[in-house]
Write a protein that holds these residues in place. Sequence first.
Motif, PDB file in Angstrom:
ATOM      1  N   ARG A 262       4.722  73.174  69.305  1.00 61.73           N
ATOM      2  CA  ARG A 262       5.027  74.281  68.385  1.00 61.73           C
ATOM      3  C   ARG A 262       3.739  74.915  67.860  1.00 61.73           C
ATOM      4  O   ARG A 262       3.614  76.114  67.801  1.00 61.73           O
ATOM      5  CB  ARG A 262       5.883  73.749  67.229  1.00 61.73           C
ATOM      6  N   HIS A 263       2.779  74.071  67.437  1.00 56.36           N
ATOM      7  CA  HIS A 263       1.487  74.577  66.954  1.00 56.36           C
ATOM      8  C   HIS A 263       0.363  73.737  67.582  1.00 56.36           C
ATOM      9  O   HIS A 263       0.448  72.503  67.606  1.00 56.36           O
ATOM     10  CB  HIS A 263       1.391  74.495  65.435  1.00 56.36           C
ATOM     11  N   GLY A 264      -0.681  74.417  68.038  1.00 59.42           N
ATOM     12  CA  GLY A 264      -1.823  73.709  68.630  1.00 59.42           C
ATOM     13  C   GLY A 264      -2.848  73.300  67.596  1.00 59.42           C
ATOM     14  O   GLY A 264      -2.657  73.481  66.391  1.00 59.42           O
ATOM     15  N   ALA A 265      -3.951  72.739  68.082  1.00 58.17           N
ATOM     16  CA  ALA A 265      -4.999  72.209  67.195  1.00 58.17           C
ATOM     17  C   ALA A 265      -5.776  73.341  66.523  1.00 58.17           C
ATOM     18  O   ALA A 265      -5.851  74.461  67.026  1.00 58.17           O
ATOM     19  CB  ALA A 265      -5.945  71.320  67.990  1.00 58.17           C
ATOM     20  N   SER A 266      -6.389  73.017  65.386  1.00 55.15           N
ATOM     21  CA  SER A 266      -7.102  73.993  64.563  1.00 55.15           C
ATOM     22  C   SER A 266      -8.595  74.004  64.904  1.00 55.15           C
ATOM     23  O   SER A 266      -9.094  73.105  65.588  1.00 55.15           O
ATOM     24  CB  SER A 266      -6.939  73.611  63.094  1.00 55.15           C
ATOM     25  N   PRO A 267      -9.339  74.983  64.378  1.00 51.58           N
ATOM     26  CA  PRO A 267     -10.803  74.961  64.538  1.00 51.58           C
ATOM     27  C   PRO A 267     -11.433  73.676  63.978  1.00 51.58           C
ATOM     28  O   PRO A 267     -12.471  73.237  64.459  1.00 51.58           O
ATOM     29  CB  PRO A 267     -11.256  76.194  63.741  1.00 51.58           C
ATOM     30  N   ARG A 268     -10.788  73.085  62.958  1.00 56.72           N
ATOM     31  CA  ARG A 268     -11.316  71.826  62.428  1.00 56.72           C
ATOM     32  C   ARG A 268     -11.286  70.731  63.507  1.00 56.72           C
ATOM     33  O   ARG A 268     -12.141  69.852  63.535  1.00 56.72           O
ATOM     34  CB  ARG A 268     -10.505  71.399  61.206  1.00 56.72           C
ATOM     35  N   GLY A 269     -10.310  70.808  64.396  1.00 55.06           N
ATOM     36  CA  GLY A 269     -10.260  69.871  65.522  1.00 55.06           C
ATOM     37  C   GLY A 269     -11.448  70.080  66.448  1.00 55.06           C
ATOM     38  O   GLY A 269     -12.027  69.115  66.971  1.00 55.06           O
ATOM     39  N   ALA A 270     -11.812  71.355  66.671  1.00 54.73           N
ATOM     40  CA  ALA A 270     -12.979  71.649  67.516  1.00 54.73           C
ATOM     41  C   ALA A 270     -14.255  71.126  66.870  1.00 54.73           C
ATOM     42  O   ALA A 270     -15.148  70.600  67.556  1.00 54.73           O
ATOM     43  CB  ALA A 270     -13.078  73.156  67.744  1.00 54.73           C
ATOM     44  N   GLN A 271     -14.347  71.257  65.534  1.00 52.93           N
ATOM     45  CA  GLN A 271     -15.538  70.752  64.824  1.00 52.93           C
ATOM     46  C   GLN A 271     -15.646  69.232  64.978  1.00 52.93           C
ATOM     47  O   GLN A 271     -16.735  68.691  65.183  1.00 52.93           O
ATOM     48  CB  GLN A 271     -15.465  71.132  63.352  1.00 52.93           C
ATOM     49  N   ALA A 272     -14.496  68.540  64.876  1.00 56.52           N
ATOM     50  CA  ALA A 272     -14.505  67.078  65.028  1.00 56.52           C
ATOM     51  C   ALA A 272     -14.929  66.692  66.440  1.00 56.52           C
ATOM     52  O   ALA A 272     -15.723  65.759  66.647  1.00 56.52           O
ATOM     53  CB  ALA A 272     -13.120  66.512  64.708  1.00 56.52           C
ATOM     54  N   MET A 273     -14.413  67.418  67.445  1.00 57.31           N
ATOM     55  CA  MET A 273     -14.777  67.106  68.831  1.00 57.31           C
ATOM     56  C   MET A 273     -16.262  67.334  69.078  1.00 57.31           C
ATOM     57  O   MET A 273     -16.910  66.557  69.791  1.00 57.31           O
ATOM     58  CB  MET A 273     -13.944  67.967  69.790  1.00 57.31           C
ATOM     59  N   LEU A 274     -16.820  68.393  68.494  1.00 53.99           N
ATOM     60  CA  LEU A 274     -18.248  68.673  68.682  1.00 53.99           C
ATOM     61  C   LEU A 274     -19.097  67.541  68.111  1.00 53.99           C
ATOM     62  O   LEU A 274     -19.997  67.024  68.782  1.00 53.99           O
ATOM     63  CB  LEU A 274     -18.611  69.999  68.006  1.00 53.99           C
ATOM     64  N   ALA A 275     -18.800  67.138  66.863  1.00 51.58           N
ATOM     65  CA  ALA A 275     -19.602  66.088  66.233  1.00 51.58           C
ATOM     66  C   ALA A 275     -19.470  64.768  66.988  1.00 51.58           C
ATOM     67  O   ALA A 275     -20.467  64.093  67.267  1.00 51.58           O
ATOM     68  CB  ALA A 275     -19.152  65.910  64.779  1.00 51.58           C
ATOM     69  N   ALA A 276     -18.239  64.402  67.346  1.00 51.07           N
ATOM     70  CA  ALA A 276     -18.023  63.111  68.009  1.00 51.07           C
ATOM     71  C   ALA A 276     -18.615  63.106  69.422  1.00 51.07           C
ATOM     72  O   ALA A 276     -19.143  62.078  69.881  1.00 51.07           O
ATOM     73  CB  ALA A 276     -16.530  62.796  68.062  1.00 51.07           C
ATOM     74  N   SER A 277     -18.542  64.232  70.138  1.00 44.50           N
ATOM     75  CA  SER A 277     -19.103  64.267  71.495  1.00 44.50           C
ATOM     76  C   SER A 277     -20.632  64.198  71.442  1.00 44.50           C
ATOM     77  O   SER A 277     -21.263  63.631  72.340  1.00 44.50           O
ATOM     78  CB  SER A 277     -18.630  65.512  72.248  1.00 44.50           C
ATOM     79  N   ARG A 278     -21.251  64.746  70.385  1.00 48.96           N
ATOM     80  CA  ARG A 278     -22.694  64.591  70.225  1.00 48.96           C
ATOM     81  C   ARG A 278     -23.069  63.119  70.039  1.00 48.96           C
ATOM     82  O   ARG A 278     -24.053  62.632  70.606  1.00 48.96           O
ATOM     83  CB  ARG A 278     -23.163  65.405  69.007  1.00 48.96           C
ATOM     84  N   ALA A 279     -22.267  62.404  69.236  1.00 48.46           N
ATOM     85  CA  ALA A 279     -22.531  60.972  69.038  1.00 48.46           C
ATOM     86  C   ALA A 279     -22.373  60.210  70.346  1.00 48.46           C
ATOM     87  O   ALA A 279     -23.172  59.321  70.662  1.00 48.46           O
ATOM     88  CB  ALA A 279     -21.580  60.410  67.975  1.00 48.46           C
ATOM     89  N   ARG A 280     -21.350  60.545  71.117  1.00 47.39           N
ATOM     90  CA  ARG A 280     -21.139  59.879  72.413  1.00 47.39           C
ATOM     91  C   ARG A 280     -22.339  60.102  73.330  1.00 47.39           C
ATOM     92  O   ARG A 280     -22.751  59.206  74.057  1.00 47.39           O
ATOM     93  CB  ARG A 280     -19.878  60.427  73.077  1.00 47.39           C
ATOM     94  N   ALA A 281     -22.874  61.331  73.308  1.00 47.09           N
ATOM     95  CA  ALA A 281     -24.026  61.633  74.164  1.00 47.09           C
ATOM     96  C   ALA A 281     -25.224  60.764  73.785  1.00 47.09           C
ATOM     97  O   ALA A 281     -25.878  60.175  74.660  1.00 47.09           O
ATOM     98  CB  ALA A 281     -24.384  63.114  74.033  1.00 47.09           C
ATOM     99  N   LEU A 282     -25.503  60.645  72.474  1.00 41.21           N
ATOM    100  CA  LEU A 282     -26.638  59.828  72.031  1.00 41.21           C
ATOM    101  C   LEU A 282     -26.437  58.371  72.418  1.00 41.21           C
ATOM    102  O   LEU A 282     -27.371  57.693  72.855  1.00 41.21           O
ATOM    103  CB  LEU A 282     -26.816  59.950  70.515  1.00 41.21           C
ATOM    104  N   LEU A 283     -25.214  57.879  72.276  1.00 41.73           N
ATOM    105  CA  LEU A 283     -24.950  56.474  72.614  1.00 41.73           C
ATOM    106  C   LEU A 283     -25.098  56.218  74.112  1.00 41.73           C
ATOM    107  O   LEU A 283     -25.363  55.095  74.538  1.00 41.73           O
ATOM    108  CB  LEU A 283     -23.542  56.073  72.160  1.00 41.73           C
ATOM    109  N   ALA A 284     -24.908  57.284  74.902  1.00 41.53           N
ATOM    110  CA  ALA A 284     -25.082  57.151  76.357  1.00 41.53           C
ATOM    111  C   ALA A 284     -26.535  57.349  76.773  1.00 41.53           C
ATOM    112  O   ALA A 284     -26.842  57.354  77.964  1.00 41.53           O
ATOM    113  CB  ALA A 284     -24.181  58.163  77.078  1.00 41.53           C
ATOM    114  N   GLY A 285     -27.429  57.533  75.783  1.00 40.75           N
ATOM    115  CA  GLY A 285     -28.851  57.686  76.087  1.00 40.75           C
ATOM    116  C   GLY A 285     -29.233  59.089  76.483  1.00 40.75           C
ATOM    117  O   GLY A 285     -30.297  59.295  77.075  1.00 40.75           O
ATOM    118  N   ARG A 286     -28.382  60.068  76.173  1.00 37.93           N
ATOM    119  CA  ARG A 286     -28.691  61.467  76.504  1.00 37.93           C
ATOM    120  C   ARG A 286     -28.884  62.274  75.220  1.00 37.93           C
ATOM    121  O   ARG A 286     -28.233  61.980  74.210  1.00 37.93           O
ATOM    122  CB  ARG A 286     -27.550  62.094  77.323  1.00 37.93           C
ATOM    123  N   PHE A 287     -29.752  63.268  75.272  1.00 41.06           N
ATOM    124  CA  PHE A 287     -29.949  64.139  74.122  1.00 41.06           C
ATOM    125  C   PHE A 287     -29.309  65.496  74.378  1.00 41.06           C
ATOM    126  O   PHE A 287     -29.774  66.529  73.914  1.00 41.06           O
ATOM    127  CB  PHE A 287     -31.440  64.290  73.797  1.00 41.06           C
TER     128      PHE A 287
END
Length: 331
Positions: A262-287
């Motif tokens: 009925r309703h999709g995800a909000s821009p706040r969801g995109a903000q959460a994905m951006l922050a968390a994917s940055r953390a995943r990248a650092l943990l994988a040894g990538r900048f």
Amino acid sequence: MTVASPEEVARESAERFVQRFDMIRTEVGKFIVGQHRLVEDVLLAIVCGGHVLLEGVPGLGKTALVHSFSEALDLKFQRIQFTPDLLPADIVGTQVLVDREGHKRLEFAPGPVFCNLLLADEINRATPKTQSALLETMQEHSVTVAGQTHKLGSPFFVLATQNPIEQDGTYPLPEAQLDRFFFKLLVASPSHDDYAEILNRTGGNHRPTVSPVVSGEDILEMGATLRETPIDETVRDYLIRVVRATHPENEEAPEAVKRFVRHGASPRGAQAMLAASRARALLAGRFHVSRDDVAEVAVPALRHRIILGFEGEADGVRTDRVIRDVLEALG
């Protein structure tokens, strides 16, 4: 005197991020058995400055997990047990009459929300009015009582728990306000071997000790490191396409979205994905962030931000499946 280049400063900052993340994860793991992905996702949300909703049946160790984090982090910790008779003032605080050298006056008495790490246990047992008081505090990081605004400490995280199977005497969180949570994480049942280890650790006289290894300033510095992690424009566009494809009217939305959502995800969801994917990248040894980092965090970041329609509810569709369909459709 040699001045470090921006690249060297960034590399050292990323190394400190990974080192501190590993220290916290190891310390929590002294008590929490298994649940490696769950521990990692809770920690991801904390370093990103987000709140977490933990959902699982009683006895799986949700409260113990939060307690272990409170012991591993050198932060002020408070716990609220949510019940139907809990009032908003019991959470945020209230005005009390005090006598100062013969002069009586009203002073603000802070509630338990004035801390750095708050366990909101069984949040779906409080009335909507009380839930709303906490959810507003989570968003604003401040409390307003009698016209005066009081700022909360920094960092400030809420780790809330709820039981999905017992409906009597509960008040489900409003769908729109679930958006305040950075991640919604599902707590799974332990394996056979994990059961054995849980009994070993908790069945004797000596409980494993978890000690503080990271301060609040360290957590804030980890968050600053994340925000410096670059993301390529093509990867950022992929992240946006994932979020927009959860909307049924979007041309890239797969059939499951068009039929059940009925309703999709909000821009706040995109903000959460951006922050968390940055953390995943650092943990994988990538900048730098990759598409795989984005896809890896999509389910916990979006599962509570997608509202199903009548057909989806009637067919028992899970939003996890809808998100995986989106990821598969976008390749």
